[in-house]
Enzyme design. Structure first.
Site, short mmCIF file in Angstrom:
data_model
loop_
_atom_site.label_atom_id
_atom_site.label_comp_id
_atom_site.label_asym_id
_atom_site.label_seq_id
_atom_site.Cartn_x
_atom_site.Cartn_y
_atom_site.Cartn_z
CG ASP A 63 -13.03 37.79 -11.99
OD1 ASP A 63 -11.80 37.83 -11.91
OD2 ASP A 63 -13.72 38.76 -12.35
CD GLU A 94 -14.19 41.18 -17.74
OE1 GLU A 94 -13.20 41.90 -17.56
OE2 GLU A 94 -14.80 40.58 -16.83
CD GLU A 146 -12.10 42.63 -9.37
OE1 GLU A 146 -11.01 42.21 -9.82
OE2 GLU A 146 -13.13 42.75 -10.05
C1 GCV Z 1 -8.88 44.10 -15.91
C2 GCV Z 1 -12.49 41.13 -13.52
C3 GCV Z 1 -12.35 42.55 -13.08
C4 GCV Z 1 -11.96 43.46 -14.24
C5 GCV Z 1 -10.67 42.90 -14.85
C6 GCV Z 1 -10.93 41.48 -15.30
C7 GCV Z 1 -9.69 40.80 -15.88
O1 GCV Z 1 -13.61 40.98 -14.35
O2 GCV Z 1 -13.55 42.99 -12.50
O3 GCV Z 1 -11.76 44.74 -13.73
O4 GCV Z 1 -10.24 43.69 -15.92
O5 GCV Z 1 -11.33 40.71 -14.19
O6 GCV Z 1 -9.06 40.06 -15.16
O7 GCV Z 1 -9.39 41.04 -17.03
#
Ligand code: GCV
Length: 649
Positions: free
Chosen positions: A335, A256, A363
């Site tokens: 996720d 990411e 989340e």
């Molecule tokens: C910290 C998901 C979340 C991101 C997070 C990522 C991760 O994609 O939406 O906010 O980033 O996981 O665990 O690194």
């Protein structure tokens, strides 16, 4: 005033009359000093000057190797542990169970997991990535807040449930946090870390893999370049000079947008081992995340399956990591979804230290608006039998049994706390923090046992305890029912990850699709006709998921694309199941509110109102999920609800 959570006033009152004696002889340290302080300052109890005067004798004794022992002998309780940190855990365990009134005359408590960690996703500007309880308790507007009282209370809460490690900043390491490893920022990190240390908690930092470049010192972060290793060695030396008991680094690389070894055509073992070499002389560890996937996926290309990513990246590296590297793997392949199967790397990695990663932050699980007792899902996941070829182990035993260095294994969760006075936004979400610690310490414990403990510790009134327990006991399934039917996942709004957005991700780059069309829904991940993901599991589990007749319904749409009239194991069609769970989800939240209203006047107005407000907002959310998802699938399938309920065609 900040909420004391499960270390409530009534517990403190109960302990007021108890006399404690602490015996550590030549094992005295900052933690035993803190233990005495806790007894007097926080619990307002008495410290006696001799063991014979005490009701409870707390002893550090190397006769105990792990955890602690609680025994009742004549009129005294003896709490004995091999280290001061374990003794502190034993002390809190004692006071909580003394208050609960469920202490057996002898009880040995050994932690199931060695590293029991919380990951803060706090940014230096005070925001928290995926945080739903206000801003950071550590940082604000690129400053250290210095609210040591608050941090002390957090450390106390962590230690009271046996947690022993924390990482202090977001795994997405932005510009400012890159500099936490040096200078004035490092000194402020040291101050925070010394508080956690007094509570037996080791501090880690998330680091930026490209830090040598970001600091302006080098033009490369290539892990095989000796200059890069030398740079990290210099930084690590400074860190240990400031924080001798520093734990090490947590790293999100090549994921990411975060930098990593792929830039230099190196693999993740090259990257992790380089940092490990710098930390090794000081006993430090590298916790390296396996959350690595192609986040620039083309939805047109069905040959790429994000669910395979961690396995495809890391299985070939099994056995190639240094002893002080630990791979931190999210519990599922995608996720932190409300329902996801266990990540197939568990049971496949046999020569790599491992940490299982959960998310206490909400989340995808309701933003601490919708009630969601996550422990229900965690215990189901932990019991999953990986049926690995070499060892038949449930997930909960994988870190301990499949890590070459047991002490370098464990579990971690993304923390759910923030600056809100009740810590977790929704008072009821405190249960997830408590439960995570209990699960880390005792990975066999049932979600219901922990829920009862937490309710009794947190609420004085038996009616409130009973109502909360009833609401929370079903909350995880209710939330999964109206958001993730049959394991489909990712029908949330893409910006916020809250509320329905059934097609938000369908043509996106994140690799999270449900492929609903007029004929059916679900992702074909079979070996025979799909992405082959099912084949990453052990042969028994692969066969179970591959076949429609044995695939559990809760993951049906995760593994298979099926017509809407496909029959589930209970004889219901997929479409009818979707309608039923969405109607039932809304009705369940209505019942929660009715029940909660009977609690008015039986707890503090603040807590009552907090929970009522959240439940009211949850009802609105459940209504949107019900109507949007039912309409979405009705429009595709054209199949009416068998019970003639209202669907907005
Ligand atoms: C910290 C998901 C979340 C991101 C997070 C990522 C991760 O994609 O939406 O906010 O980033 O996981 O665990 O690194």
């Amino acid at each position: 005033m900040t909420d004391k959570c499960w270390l409530s006033e009534s517990l403190i009152d109960h302990c007021r009359q108890v006399n404690f004696f602490v015996a550590a002889d030549d094992l005295e340290d900052d933690v035993t000093t803190n233990l005495r302080n806790e007894i007097v300052e926080f619990f307002h109890s008495n410290l006696t000057s001799t063991a014979s005067e005490a009701d409870v004798v707390l002893t550090v004794s190397q006769t105990i190797t792990k955890g602690f022992l609680i025994e009742q002998m004549a009129k005294q309780w003896m709490v004995t542990a091999g280290t001061s940190a374990s003794l502190l855990n034993g002390f809190y365990y004692f006071v909580m169970h003394y208050h609960l009134g469920d202490l057996p005359t002898t009880s040995v408590q050994r932690p199931s997991q060695q590293i029991r960690m919380l990951n803060q996703w706090d940014n230096f500007d005070g925001t928290i990535e995926r945080g739903y309880a206000g801003k950071s308790i550590f940082y604000d507007q690129n400053h250290f807040i210095g609210d040591y009282e608050r941090i002390t209370m957090y450390a106390r809460l962590m230690s009271s449930v046996g947690l022993n490690a924390i990482s202090l900043n977001n795994v997405n390491v932005h510009k400012e946090e890159t500099f936490f490893i040096d200078g004035e920022k490092l000194r402020r990190i040291r101050d925070i870390s010394s508080i956690f240390h007094r509570f037996g908690i080791t501090t880690f930092l998330s680091v930026n893999f490209a830090a040598p470049i970001r600091f302006g010192d080098l033009t490369t972060a290539d892990p095989l370049d000796p200059a890069v290793l030398a740079w990290w060695q210099r930084k690590v030396k400074k860190i240990y000079a400031a924080i001798p008991n520093f734990g090490g680094f947590l790293v999100k690389a090549d994921s990411e947008g975060q930098p990593g070894p792929f830039t230099y055509h190196r693999n993740h073992a090259d990257g992790a081992n380089m940092l490990a070499a710098a930390l090794q002389p000081f006993g430090g560890k590298v916790i390296w995340r396996a959350f690595v996937y192609d986040s620039q996926q083309d939805w047109r290309d069905r040959s790429v399956d994000r669910a395979r990513a961690a396995y495809d990246n890391f299985k070939p590296l099994d056995g190639k990591f240094s002893d002080n590297v630990i791979l931190q793997v999210k519990f599922g392949p995608i996720d932190f979804q409300p329902r996801e199967p266990v990540q197939p790397l568990f049971g496949a990695l046999m020569h790599t230290n491992q940490i299982i990663e959960f998310q206490a932050a909400h989340e995808y699980t309701g933003h601490a608006i919708d009630t969601n007792y996550l422990m229900t899902q965690w215990t189901q996941l932990m019991a999953f039998n990986t049926q690995s070829q070499e060892k038949t182990l449930p997930l909960r035993d994988i870190p301990g049994q499949c890590s070459p260095r047991r002490e370098n294994s464990g579990i971690a969760a993304v923390s759910n706390i923030g600056r809100d006075l009740n810590w977790t936004g929704n008072k009821l979400s405190q249960a997830n923090l408590y439960a995570f610690g209990r699960l880390a310490w005792n990975s066999q414990i049932s979600d219901q046992t922990v829920l009862q403990e937490w309710c009794q510790l947190s609420f004085a009134n038996p009616d409130v305890q009973a109502s909360v327990s009833k609401i929370m006991g079903t909350s995880n399934q209710v939330y999964a029912d109206y958001t993730a039917p049959l394991g489909i996942g990712f029908m949330v709004q893409s910006q916020t990850h809250y509320g329905p957005g059934p097609d938000d991700y369908e043509f996106d780059r994140w690799g999270t699709y449900h492929f609903a069309d007029r004929n059916g829904v679900g992702v074909d991940r079979t070996i025979a006709t799909g992405t082959g993901y099912a084949g990453l599991y052990s042969p028994q589990n692969a066969a179970m998921y591959e076949s429609l007749s044995t695939c559990p319904d809760e993951f049906l749409l995760f593994f298979h694309h099926v017509p809407y009239n496909h029959l589930l194991h209970d004889g219901k069609t997929v479409i009818q199941h979707i309608y039923d769970t969405h109607f039932a989800g809304y009705a369940a939240v209505q019942d929660y509110i009715t029940l909660w209203e009977t609690c008015a006047g039986k707890l503090s107005e603040e807590d009552y109102q907090n929970i009522l407000d959240r439940l009211t907002a949850q009802l609105q959310n459940a209504r949107e999920w019900r109507d949007q998802i039912n309409t979405f699938f009705y429009r595709f399938s054209g199949i009416p609800d068998a019970h003639g309920r209202k669907i907005y065609a």
